[in-house]
Design a protein around this motif. Structure first.
Motif, mmCIF file in Angstrom:
data_model
loop_
_atom_site.group_PDB
_atom_site.id
_atom_site.type_symbol
_atom_site.label_atom_id
_atom_site.label_comp_id
_atom_site.label_asym_id
_atom_site.label_seq_id
_atom_site.Cartn_x
_atom_site.Cartn_y
_atom_site.Cartn_z
ATOM 1 N N ALA A 161 -44.815 52.131 8.961
ATOM 2 C CA ALA A 161 -43.394 51.834 8.774
ATOM 3 C C ALA A 161 -43.151 50.494 8.067
ATOM 4 O O ALA A 161 -42.299 50.421 7.163
ATOM 5 N N PRO A 162 -43.876 49.405 8.429
ATOM 6 C CA PRO A 162 -43.648 48.137 7.719
ATOM 7 C C PRO A 162 -43.949 48.253 6.221
ATOM 8 O O PRO A 162 -43.208 47.725 5.386
ATOM 9 N N ASN A 163 -45.048 48.946 5.901
ATOM 10 C CA ASN A 163 -45.395 49.129 4.490
ATOM 11 C C ASN A 163 -44.331 49.936 3.772
ATOM 12 O O ASN A 163 -43.917 49.608 2.652
ATOM 13 N N ALA A 164 -43.873 51.017 4.407
ATOM 14 C CA ALA A 164 -42.859 51.867 3.792
ATOM 15 C C ALA A 164 -41.562 51.091 3.576
ATOM 16 O O ALA A 164 -40.914 51.213 2.531
ATOM 17 N N VAL A 181 -38.049 44.137 7.139
ATOM 18 C CA VAL A 181 -39.489 43.864 7.303
ATOM 19 C C VAL A 181 -39.680 42.539 8.028
ATOM 20 O O VAL A 181 -40.486 42.431 8.951
ATOM 21 N N THR A 182 -38.923 41.508 7.596
ATOM 22 C CA THR A 182 -39.119 40.164 8.159
ATOM 23 C C THR A 182 -38.605 40.039 9.585
ATOM 24 O O THR A 182 -39.071 39.179 10.335
ATOM 25 N N THR A 183 -37.642 40.859 9.974
ATOM 26 C CA THR A 183 -37.072 40.763 11.328
ATOM 27 C C THR A 183 -37.672 41.778 12.290
ATOM 28 O O THR A 183 -38.000 41.450 13.439
ATOM 29 N N PRO A 223 -42.114 41.215 11.878
ATOM 30 C CA PRO A 223 -42.486 39.864 11.439
ATOM 31 C C PRO A 223 -43.985 39.583 11.488
ATOM 32 O O PRO A 223 -44.461 38.667 10.809
ATOM 33 N N ASP A 224 -44.721 40.366 12.276
ATOM 34 C CA ASP A 224 -46.162 40.147 12.392
ATOM 35 C C ASP A 224 -46.977 41.084 11.505
ATOM 36 O O ASP A 224 -48.213 41.072 11.566
ATOM 37 N N SER A 225 -46.297 41.871 10.705
ATOM 38 C CA SER A 225 -47.016 42.802 9.838
ATOM 39 C C SER A 225 -47.585 42.080 8.619
ATOM 40 O O SER A 225 -47.176 40.956 8.281
ATOM 41 N N SER A 258 -44.857 38.408 4.979
ATOM 42 C CA SER A 258 -44.847 37.249 4.086
ATOM 43 C C SER A 258 -44.486 37.656 2.658
ATOM 44 O O SER A 258 -43.726 36.955 1.969
ATOM 45 N N ASP A 259 -44.996 38.801 2.206
ATOM 46 C CA ASP A 259 -44.656 39.289 0.870
ATOM 47 C C ASP A 259 -43.186 39.681 0.793
ATOM 48 O O ASP A 259 -42.550 39.558 -0.263
ATOM 49 N N ALA A 260 -42.641 40.155 1.911
ATOM 50 C CA ALA A 260 -41.219 40.501 1.939
ATOM 51 C C ALA A 260 -40.365 39.257 1.733
ATOM 52 O O ALA A 260 -39.350 39.295 1.024
ATOM 53 N N TRP A 261 -40.773 38.128 2.323
ATOM 54 C CA TRP A 261 -40.041 36.878 2.116
ATOM 55 C C TRP A 261 -40.091 36.458 0.649
ATOM 56 O O TRP A 261 -39.089 35.973 0.091
ATOM 57 N N LEU A 262 -41.237 36.617 0.004
ATOM 58 C CA LEU A 262 -41.339 36.292 -1.421
ATOM 59 C C LEU A 262 -40.430 37.191 -2.256
ATOM 60 O O LEU A 262 -39.780 36.736 -3.203
ATOM 61 N N ALA A 263 -40.386 38.469 -1.894
ATOM 62 C CA ALA A 263 -39.519 39.400 -2.611
ATOM 63 C C ALA A 263 -38.051 39.020 -2.438
ATOM 64 O O ALA A 263 -37.252 39.113 -3.377
#
Length: 246
Positions: free
Chosen positions: A162-165, A189-191, A194-196, A200-205
């Motif tokens: 699910a996090p990847n999707a 993803v970040t909320t 958060p441990d997936s 971190s890549d979601a924050w960059l996006a």
């Protein structure tokens, strides 16, 4: 004798007037010459100024052309870099999936009557749906990929995928230049995860979308969050480099 004096006086006056006429002509010619010299000098100065202005305009045009070419080159390099990064993550995701995909259980005689709830808990089915959405993204069918990933996270909210999707859902929206929906998707993803590995890549996006939306404060906050929450990661290193460029 008086007549002779009178004649001489008249002759003298005539000579004086003639001499004065000569002087007047010379003065007029001198003034004309001075006027011509000054006029030619003024024209030369104006012509020189026009040439300098024309040269300056040409230099500016050349500089603008150079800068435009530089921007186009940087834009192309950025696009290529983004594409390579995206391909890298897609390839990495596919490679990891090969290790994570469980072996499908052998079908039972009544498998055709398997309840929908059982299908949702089938790891093989989850993997199949995820790979189908990912293949849509790889084929640049971003609209279809967004729909497929959205369906996946709704159908398998507790799946390890699910996090990847959710992450690729955000990327699919970004690929369609819908930064608002991309940020919404990556924020989940970040909320929620958060441990997936994708957090971190979601924050960059998110930071990338904020930059395109003209939100420098949000960009700085997102990049600093990556560094603070996920130190010693490739994402944190990338965030530090991006902050140095600001």
């Amino acid at each position: 004798m008086r007549r002779l004096r009178l004649v001489l006086l008249i002759a003298s006056l005539g000579a004086t007037q003639a001499q004065a006429g000569i002087f007047d002509d010379e003065e007029a010619r001198r003034q004309l010459t001075d006027f011509r010299i000054k006029t030619e000098a003024r024209f030369d100065q104006q012509a020189k100024a026009q040439l300098e202005l024309s040269a300056q305009i040409q230099r500016q045009a050349d500089e603008i052309a150079r800068l435009r070419g530089l921007l186009e080159t940087l834009g192309y390099k950025q696009e290529v870099g983004d594409k390579r990064t995206q391909d890298f993550y897609l390839d990495l995701d596919s490679r990891l999936r090969k290790f994570e995909t469980p072996v499908a259980a052998a079908p039972t005689p009544d498998s055709t009557n398997t309840p929908a709830a059982a299908i949702k808990g089938d790891p093989a089915k989850e993997s199949q749906d995820y790979e189908g959405a990912l293949n849509q993204f790889k084929a640049a069918k971003y609209k279809e990929a967004a729909a497929a990933f959205a369906a996946f996270v709704q159908k398998y909210p507790d799946s390890s995928l699910a996090p990847n999707a959710q992450y690729w859902l955000g990327n699919a929206w970004y690929a369609q230049r819908d930064c608002k929906r991309a940020i919404e998707a990556q924020s989940i993803v970040t909320t929620k995860y958060p441990d997936s590995a994708k957090a971190s890549d979601a924050w960059l996006a998110i930071a990338t979308c904020q930059q395109e939306l003209g939100n420098p404060t949000g960009v700085k906050r997102s990049l600093e969050t990556v560094i603070a929450k996920y130190p010693n990661t490739p994402a944190a290193e990338s965030a530090q480099q991006r902050l140095k460029k600001k």
